[in-house]
Design a protein around this motif. Structure first.
Motif, PDB file in Angstrom:
ATOM      1  N   ARG A  32       0.831  -1.200   0.000  1.00  0.00           N
ATOM      2  CA  ARG A  32       0.000   0.000   0.000  1.00  0.00           C
ATOM      3  C   ARG A  32       0.869   1.255   0.000  1.00  0.00           C
ATOM      4  N   GLN A  33       1.924   1.247   0.825  1.00  0.00           N
ATOM      5  CA  GLN A  33       2.827   2.399   0.892  1.00  0.00           C
ATOM      6  C   GLN A  33       3.501   2.618  -0.458  1.00  0.00           C
ATOM      7  N   GLY A  34       3.889   1.537  -1.127  1.00  0.00           N
ATOM      8  CA  GLY A  34       4.504   1.655  -2.446  1.00  0.00           C
ATOM      9  C   GLY A  34       3.562   2.285  -3.454  1.00  0.00           C
ATOM     10  N   HIS A  35       2.270   1.899  -3.411  1.00  0.00           N
ATOM     11  CA  HIS A  35       1.281   2.486  -4.321  1.00  0.00           C
ATOM     12  C   HIS A  35       1.092   3.971  -4.017  1.00  0.00           C
ATOM     13  N   GLU A  36       1.046   4.314  -2.733  1.00  0.00           N
ATOM     14  CA  GLU A  36       0.879   5.721  -2.353  1.00  0.00           C
ATOM     15  C   GLU A  36       2.081   6.541  -2.797  1.00  0.00           C
ATOM     16  N   GLU A  37       3.292   5.982  -2.646  1.00  0.00           N
ATOM     17  CA  GLU A  37       4.493   6.700  -3.074  1.00  0.00           C
ATOM     18  C   GLU A  37       4.509   6.871  -4.593  1.00  0.00           C
ATOM     19  N   SER A  38       4.095   5.849  -5.331  1.00  0.00           N
ATOM     20  CA  SER A  38       4.039   5.938  -6.792  1.00  0.00           C
ATOM     21  C   SER A  38       3.062   7.018  -7.234  1.00  0.00           C
ATOM     22  N   ALA A  39       1.907   7.063  -6.567  1.00  0.00           N
ATOM     23  CA  ALA A  39       0.903   8.083  -6.906  1.00  0.00           C
ATOM     24  C   ALA A  39       1.443   9.479  -6.617  1.00  0.00           C
ATOM     25  N   ALA A  40       2.165   9.642  -5.514  1.00  0.00           N
ATOM     26  CA  ALA A  40       2.740  10.947  -5.170  1.00  0.00           C
ATOM     27  C   ALA A  40       3.778  11.359  -6.209  1.00  0.00           C
ATOM     28  N   ARG A  43       2.000  12.522  -9.314  1.00  0.00           N
ATOM     29  CA  ARG A  43       1.434  13.873  -9.149  1.00  0.00           C
ATOM     30  C   ARG A  43       2.526  14.931  -9.267  1.00  0.00           C
ATOM     31  N   MET A  44       3.677  14.680  -8.619  1.00  0.00           N
ATOM     32  CA  MET A  44       4.774  15.653  -8.679  1.00  0.00           C
ATOM     33  C   MET A  44       5.284  15.803 -10.114  1.00  0.00           C
ATOM     34  N   ALA A  45       5.388  14.692 -10.840  1.00  0.00           N
ATOM     35  CA  ALA A  45       5.838  14.750 -12.228  1.00  0.00           C
ATOM     36  C   ALA A  45       4.849  15.539 -13.084  1.00  0.00           C
ATOM     37  N   VAL A  49       5.654  18.968 -15.179  1.00  0.00           N
ATOM     38  CA  VAL A  49       5.382  19.096 -16.608  1.00  0.00           C
ATOM     39  C   VAL A  49       4.474  20.299 -16.853  1.00  0.00           C
ATOM     40  N   ALA A  50       3.445  20.462 -16.020  1.00  0.00           N
ATOM     41  CA  ALA A  50       2.521  21.586 -16.193  1.00  0.00           C
ATOM     42  C   ALA A  50       3.250  22.909 -16.007  1.00  0.00           C
ATOM     43  N   ARG A  51       4.144  22.990 -15.028  1.00  0.00           N
ATOM     44  CA  ARG A  51       4.907  24.229 -14.827  1.00  0.00           C
ATOM     45  C   ARG A  51       5.826  24.494 -16.013  1.00  0.00           C
ATOM     46  N   HIS A  52       6.435  23.451 -16.547  1.00  0.00           N
ATOM     47  CA  HIS A  52       7.369  23.606 -17.652  1.00  0.00           C
ATOM     48  C   HIS A  52       6.656  24.003 -18.948  1.00  0.00           C
ATOM     49  N   LEU A  53       5.514  23.388 -19.207  1.00  0.00           N
ATOM     50  CA  LEU A  53       4.804  23.637 -20.456  1.00  0.00           C
ATOM     51  C   LEU A  53       3.916  24.866 -20.397  1.00  0.00           C
ATOM     52  N   GLY A  54       3.558  25.295 -19.218  1.00  0.00           N
ATOM     53  CA  GLY A  54       2.724  26.481 -19.073  1.00  0.00           C
ATOM     54  C   GLY A  54       1.262  26.143 -18.910  1.00  0.00           C
ATOM     55  N   VAL A  57      -1.783  23.493 -20.976  1.00  0.00           N
ATOM     56  CA  VAL A  57      -1.179  22.367 -21.682  1.00  0.00           C
ATOM     57  C   VAL A  57      -1.068  21.218 -20.711  1.00  0.00           C
ATOM     58  N   SER A  58      -1.589  20.078 -21.087  1.00  0.00           N
ATOM     59  CA  SER A  58      -1.475  18.922 -20.204  1.00  0.00           C
ATOM     60  C   SER A  58      -0.369  18.024 -20.705  1.00  0.00           C
ATOM     61  N   GLY A  59       0.421  17.534 -19.776  1.00  0.00           N
ATOM     62  CA  GLY A  59       1.513  16.642 -20.145  1.00  0.00           C
ATOM     63  C   GLY A  59       1.076  15.206 -20.013  1.00  0.00           C
ATOM     64  N   GLY A  60       1.933  14.335 -20.367  1.00  0.00           N
ATOM     65  CA  GLY A  60       1.640  12.915 -20.227  1.00  0.00           C
ATOM     66  C   GLY A  60       2.011  12.154 -21.460  1.00  0.00           C
ATOM     67  N   MET A  61       2.022  10.867 -21.321  1.00  0.00           N
ATOM     68  CA  MET A  61       2.359   9.998 -22.449  1.00  0.00           C
ATOM     69  C   MET A  61       1.100   9.760 -23.268  1.00  0.00           C
ATOM     70  N   PRO A  62       1.238   9.658 -24.570  1.00  0.00           N
ATOM     71  CA  PRO A  62       0.056   9.385 -25.420  1.00  0.00           C
ATOM     72  C   PRO A  62      -0.470   7.994 -25.196  1.00  0.00           C
TER      73      PRO A  62
END
Length: 62
Positions: A32-40, A43-45, A49-54, A57-62
């Motif tokens: 559970r802790q691993g899933h929570e850390e992955s989700a965090a 979110r940070m990534a 990306v949002a700060r970098h792109l402005g 614009v939504s970031g993410g993989m297609p």
């Protein structure tokens, strides 16, 4: 459904799946802790990306 298909095309039946092992309470907490850390991290990534792109614009993989 796979058994019916196998019978129809004359293939041997699928072997049974092995039992799924039970996890201890500690293993469940760690998982559970691993899933929570992955989700965090995701979110940070996304925020980076949002700060970098402005704005707008939504970031993410297609």
């Amino acid at each position: 459904m796979l058994t019916i298909t196998a019978e129809h095309i004359r293939m041997p039946a699928m072997p049974p799946f092995p039992p799924i092992p039970s996890l201890s309470d500690e293993e469940l907490r760690n998982q559970r802790q691993g899933h929570e850390e992955s989700a965090a991290i995701e979110r940070m990534a996304a925020e980076m990306v949002a700060r970098h792109l402005g704005p707008g614009v939504s970031g993410g993989m297609p």
